[in-house]
Design an enzyme around this catalytic site. Structure first.
Site, PDB file in Angstrom:
ATOM      1  N   SER A 187      23.001  -4.620  54.564  1.00 40.88           N
ATOM      2  CA  SER A 187      24.062  -3.826  55.178  1.00 40.88           C
ATOM      3  C   SER A 187      25.182  -3.547  54.183  1.00 40.88           C
ATOM      4  O   SER A 187      25.729  -2.432  54.126  1.00 40.88           O
ATOM      5  CB  SER A 187      24.610  -4.571  56.404  1.00 40.88           C
ATOM      6  OG  SER A 187      25.677  -3.856  56.997  1.00 40.88           O
TER       7      SER A 187
ATOM      8  N   CYS B 142       0.838  -1.210   0.000  1.00 41.94           N
ATOM      9  CA  CYS B 142       0.000   0.000   0.000  1.00 41.94           C
ATOM     10  C   CYS B 142       0.872   1.259   0.000  1.00 41.94           C
ATOM     11  O   CYS B 142       1.624   1.488   0.959  1.00 41.94           O
ATOM     12  CB  CYS B 142      -0.910  -0.031   1.223  1.00 41.94           C
ATOM     13  SG  CYS B 142      -1.750   1.523   1.575  1.00 41.94           S
TER      14      CYS B 142
ATOM     15  N   ARG C  73      21.969   4.680  37.302  1.00 43.37           N
ATOM     16  CA  ARG C  73      21.035   3.611  37.651  1.00 43.37           C
ATOM     17  C   ARG C  73      21.017   2.526  36.577  1.00 43.37           C
ATOM     18  O   ARG C  73      22.047   2.026  36.180  1.00 43.37           O
ATOM     19  CB  ARG C  73      19.643   4.181  37.935  1.00 43.37           C
ATOM     20  CG  ARG C  73      19.629   5.252  39.017  1.00 43.37           C
ATOM     21  CD  ARG C  73      18.212   5.624  39.404  1.00 43.37           C
ATOM     22  NE  ARG C  73      17.701   4.682  40.402  1.00 43.37           N
ATOM     23  CZ  ARG C  73      16.417   4.388  40.529  1.00 43.37           C
ATOM     24  NH1 ARG C  73      15.530   4.914  39.706  1.00 43.37           N
ATOM     25  NH2 ARG C  73      16.026   3.549  41.467  1.00 43.37           N
TER      26      ARG C  73
ATOM     27  N   LYS D 270      22.293   8.734  46.107  1.00 41.39           N
ATOM     28  CA  LYS D 270      22.524   7.578  46.959  1.00 41.39           C
ATOM     29  C   LYS D 270      22.043   7.902  48.376  1.00 41.39           C
ATOM     30  O   LYS D 270      22.200   9.030  48.844  1.00 41.39           O
ATOM     31  CB  LYS D 270      23.998   7.200  46.964  1.00 41.39           C
ATOM     32  CG  LYS D 270      24.527   6.735  45.616  1.00 41.39           C
ATOM     33  CD  LYS D 270      23.958   5.362  45.251  1.00 41.39           C
ATOM     34  CE  LYS D 270      24.636   4.783  44.012  1.00 41.39           C
ATOM     35  NZ  LYS D 270      24.441   5.598  42.809  1.00 41.39           N
TER      36      LYS D 270
ATOM     37  N   CYS E 296       0.454   3.406   3.065  1.00 40.39           N
ATOM     38  CA  CYS E 296       1.093   2.822   4.255  1.00 40.39           C
ATOM     39  C   CYS E 296       2.583   3.117   4.279  1.00 40.39           C
ATOM     40  O   CYS E 296       3.156   3.420   5.333  1.00 40.39           O
ATOM     41  CB  CYS E 296       0.858   1.318   4.299  1.00 40.39           C
ATOM     42  SG  CYS E 296      -0.879   0.835   4.435  1.00 40.39           S
TER      43      CYS E 296
ATOM     44  N   TRP F  89      19.423   3.014  53.126  1.00 40.35           N
ATOM     45  CA  TRP F  89      18.159   2.376  52.779  1.00 40.35           C
ATOM     46  C   TRP F  89      17.721   1.418  53.876  1.00 40.35           C
ATOM     47  O   TRP F  89      18.552   0.736  54.456  1.00 40.35           O
ATOM     48  CB  TRP F  89      18.361   1.608  51.456  1.00 40.35           C
ATOM     49  CG  TRP F  89      17.092   1.088  50.859  1.00 40.35           C
ATOM     50  CD1 TRP F  89      16.572  -0.164  50.967  1.00 40.35           C
ATOM     51  CD2 TRP F  89      16.166   1.821  50.076  1.00 40.35           C
ATOM     52  NE1 TRP F  89      15.389  -0.270  50.290  1.00 40.35           N
ATOM     53  CE2 TRP F  89      15.108   0.942  49.739  1.00 40.35           C
ATOM     54  CE3 TRP F  89      16.102   3.134  49.619  1.00 40.35           C
ATOM     55  CZ2 TRP F  89      14.016   1.338  48.967  1.00 40.35           C
ATOM     56  CZ3 TRP F  89      15.024   3.510  48.860  1.00 40.35           C
ATOM     57  CH2 TRP F  89      14.010   2.618  48.535  1.00 40.35           C
TER      58      TRP F  89
ATOM     59  N   HIS G 138      24.922  -3.318  50.929  1.00 36.10           N
ATOM     60  CA  HIS G 138      24.428  -2.328  49.971  1.00 36.10           C
ATOM     61  C   HIS G 138      24.506  -0.930  50.563  1.00 36.10           C
ATOM     62  O   HIS G 138      24.890   0.037  49.887  1.00 36.10           O
ATOM     63  CB  HIS G 138      22.989  -2.665  49.571  1.00 36.10           C
ATOM     64  CG  HIS G 138      22.527  -1.946  48.353  1.00 36.10           C
ATOM     65  ND1 HIS G 138      21.324  -2.198  47.729  1.00 36.10           N
ATOM     66  CD2 HIS G 138      23.094  -0.949  47.618  1.00 36.10           C
ATOM     67  CE1 HIS G 138      21.180  -1.416  46.696  1.00 36.10           C
ATOM     68  NE2 HIS G 138      22.242  -0.635  46.603  1.00 36.10           N
TER      69      HIS G 138
ATOM     70  N   HIS H  59      35.448  -4.376  45.733  1.00 36.58           N
ATOM     71  CA  HIS H  59      34.811  -3.928  46.971  1.00 36.58           C
ATOM     72  C   HIS H  59      33.821  -4.978  47.476  1.00 36.58           C
ATOM     73  O   HIS H  59      33.779  -5.287  48.680  1.00 36.58           O
ATOM     74  CB  HIS H  59      34.099  -2.592  46.759  1.00 36.58           C
ATOM     75  CG  HIS H  59      35.001  -1.398  46.865  1.00 36.58           C
ATOM     76  ND1 HIS H  59      35.623  -1.039  48.036  1.00 36.58           N
ATOM     77  CD2 HIS H  59      35.381  -0.488  45.944  1.00 36.58           C
ATOM     78  CE1 HIS H  59      36.352   0.045  47.835  1.00 36.58           C
ATOM     79  NE2 HIS H  59      36.225   0.405  46.562  1.00 36.58           N
TER      80      HIS H  59
ATOM     81  N   LYS I   7      26.641   0.057  52.805  1.00 37.36           N
ATOM     82  CA  LYS I   7      28.052   0.434  52.831  1.00 37.36           C
ATOM     83  C   LYS I   7      28.502   0.946  51.465  1.00 37.36           C
ATOM     84  O   LYS I   7      29.261   1.919  51.365  1.00 37.36           O
ATOM     85  CB  LYS I   7      28.907  -0.758  53.249  1.00 37.36           C
ATOM     86  CG  LYS I   7      28.768  -1.135  54.720  1.00 37.36           C
ATOM     87  CD  LYS I   7      29.612  -2.358  55.050  1.00 37.36           C
ATOM     88  CE  LYS I   7      29.448  -2.762  56.518  1.00 37.36           C
ATOM     89  NZ  LYS I   7      30.221  -3.979  56.851  1.00 37.36           N
TER      90      LYS I   7
ATOM     91  N   TRP J 275      21.125  -5.063  41.747  1.00 41.84           N
ATOM     92  CA  TRP J 275      20.932  -5.013  43.198  1.00 41.84           C
ATOM     93  C   TRP J 275      19.543  -5.519  43.582  1.00 41.84           C
ATOM     94  O   TRP J 275      19.383  -6.266  44.556  1.00 41.84           O
ATOM     95  CB  TRP J 275      21.127  -3.586  43.724  1.00 41.84           C
ATOM     96  CG  TRP J 275      22.521  -3.230  44.094  1.00 41.84           C
ATOM     97  CD1 TRP J 275      23.326  -2.296  43.500  1.00 41.84           C
ATOM     98  CD2 TRP J 275      23.303  -3.786  45.159  1.00 41.84           C
ATOM     99  NE1 TRP J 275      24.556  -2.241  44.115  1.00 41.84           N
ATOM    100  CE2 TRP J 275      24.572  -3.143  45.145  1.00 41.84           C
ATOM    101  CE3 TRP J 275      23.065  -4.768  46.116  1.00 41.84           C
ATOM    102  CZ2 TRP J 275      25.574  -3.455  46.059  1.00 41.84           C
ATOM    103  CZ3 TRP J 275      24.073  -5.076  47.030  1.00 41.84           C
ATOM    104  CH2 TRP J 275      25.303  -4.429  46.988  1.00 41.84           C
TER     105      TRP J 275
END
Length: 512
Positions: free
Chosen positions: A373, A73, A304, A398, A76, A401, A375, A349, A377, A311
């Site tokens: 804990s 078409c 993010r 940050k 289209c 949490w 996370h 880390h 840190k 996480w």
């Protein structure tokens, strides 16, 4: 003989429970448009009768637009650039407003789509419909029907007019010139516990991305394959997404053949420029549009996303394991991050925090609270670095949490000088269990992605305790399920598997 019998049982089980074949489909229809063979400017997803229901059922989008067209078409063809201008706002990895509208197309000139187009009474081209994605599944449209959640778009013949029509429906103010991360709907309201429900899609994306990285960097070696197998076993048992549980089991069932333990056979991974056979498996299913973050989306392009999704995955795993599995889960996650996380500083880390643990975890709460804990840190360290360098996300800084808005009962007291918190750890664990457990999958269940034909109900009740072989535990899982149907044959195959040289104790394979 025993291997042939086992494979027969596994194939029957995988098919009956919807385990995907590695040769079928692509991991992401949305991303398939970014392949070398596709047009990089195609943002709308082209559907057909075979995947129409599946894609619309499983999309996280709130609304869908379906364009019925014919490739021959001229009108289209001329309309397509207009449609793509709007689609680029909502579809794809660079979507400006992700998770809101799924833009799709169906070619009615293709014979496979004849009945589908008839169901929607397509009488001219192009013809556009609007509605909640679930309403398109197994449905149709008739011009004389008085009440329908599927609406014909009667004023969308240019990109401007189509977007204006959408804005009227949604009460929004989207513009064709909108750029990425200029999203007025992006919310940072940390007091809204329901936000985490949308993260199940980000957890799927993070899982798939992690395995893409492993394959791309050819990280499966003789010294790392064991840790990958154990992490896959953890995903099979406790991943919050049923699609990822099934996909992980599918990989495990075939892991021995894909990556033999014999070091002399390892070069198989190097074949075809790294595009080995594992790349044809769908770790979190197929036909699921991906390429954007929802809960984990930052206000800046480089914040993010994957790290947030990973996480959330780890926290969700930590609250789902049973007491007897907590040490196995801890070791599996630590080894996975150490062997496969590509950020060297982050990896080191995390490994240092793992190495500082002197006693095994005997309870789920102990492991979940340790990860929580750890996370915090990480967040505390990154808060200082981002503040000094100005690299943080201004809308999602940050923080320690959970914040008090989310869990007032978690706080006994807080020192305003050094921000140290006297936590009620029992309340914290209760919060983590609800937030990363029940709430995380609530939207998933509401969209009826789970529980088809009562299969999930049966799987929810399945608890198997077995000394499973490390390669592949997916086989042990499939055999356990198969025993419901095949009885003695499955038991025989399982007994044969126990004689293989890789063993590890997985206490529970429930909620698969």
């Amino acid at each position: 003989m025993s291997r042939t019998l086992g494979l027969l049982i596994l194939n029957l089980v995988l098919v009956s429970f919807g385990f995907s074949s590695p040769s079928l489909g692509s991991r992401s229809i949305l991303r398939s448009f970014n392949d070398d063979s596709g047009d990089p400017h195609d943002y709308a997803i082209e559907l057909n009768a075979t995947n129409f229901d599946a894609v619309l059922r499983e999309t996280p989008a709130t609304y869908a637009v379906v364009e019925f067209f014919a490739h021959w078409c001229p009108a289209c063809r001329n309309y397509k650039p207009h449609y793509e201008k709007v689609a680029r706002l909502f579809n794809g990895a660079d979507a400006v407003h992700p998770g809101m509208i799924l833009m799709t197309r169906v070619d009615c000139a293709s014979k496979i789509n004849t009945k589908l187009c008839d169901k929607f009474s397509v009488g001219h081209y192009p013809m556009l419909f609007w509605g909640p994605p679930s309403e398109f599944v197994g449905g149709g449209w008739e011009p004389k029907r008085e009440k329908s959640d599927i609406v014909l778009i009667d004023d969308g013949r240019t990109a401007d007019r189509l977007l204006n029509w959408i804005n009227k429906q949604m009460g929004s103010s989207f513009g064709l010139d909108d750029e990425k991360f200029e999203n007025e709907h992006l919310s940072s309201n940390v007091s809204d516990t329901a936000q985490i429900a949308r993260a199940v899609y980000d957890v799927e994306e993070a899982t798939a991305t992690a395995f893409d990285i492993i394959l791309e960097h050819k990280m499966i070696k003789s010294e790392t394959r064991g840790s990958l197998i154990k992490f896959l076993q953890l995903l099979v048992a406790h991943h919050p997404s049923r699609r990822c549980r099934k996909g992980s089991a599918d990989v495990l069932v075939n892991f021995d053949e894909l990556f033999p333990s014999d070091i002399w056979l390892e070069p198989k991974q190097e074949e075809n420029d790294g595009k080995n056979e594992l790349g044809s498996f769908h770790i979190c299913g197929k036909d699921v549009p991906r390429g954007y973050w929802m809960f984990c989306r930052g206000s800046k392009n480089d914040t993010r996303g994957f790290s947030c999704g990973l996480w959330v995955l780890l926290h969700s795993l930590s609250v789902r394991v049973d007491d007897g599995e907590s040490q196995f889960a801890f070791k599996s996650i630590c080894d996975f991050v150490h062997n496969f996380f590509i950020c060297e500083e982050c990896r080191q880390h995390f490994y240092d925090m793992c190495s500082s643990v002197s006693h095994p975890f005997n309870k789920t709460s102990d492991f979940a609270l340790w990860l929580w804990s750890a996370h915090n840190k990480v967040n505390e360290r990154l808060m200082k670095e981002e503040a000094s360098l100005g690299t943080g996300d201004p809308k999602f800084p940050k923080m320690i949490w959970p914040p008090k808005q989310l869990c007032p009962s978690c706080f006994r007291s807080r020192n305003p000088k050094n921000y140290e918190v006297d936590w009620d750890r029992d309340e914290v664990f209760k919060f983590l269990t609800g937030y990363y457990g029940k709430t995380l999958v609530s939207l998933y269940k509401d969209k009826t992605i789970l529980g088809k034909n009562g299969i999930d109900a049966a799987l929810e009740d399945l608890v198997v305790s077995t000394n499973a072989v490390v390669v592949p535990v997916g086989a042990a899982l499939a055999i356990a399920v198969a025993s419901c149907a095949f009885g003695a044959l499955a038991c025989y195959w399982r007994s044969q598997q126990k004689s293989r040289k890789y063993f590890h104790h997985l206490h529970s394979l429930k909620n698969i």
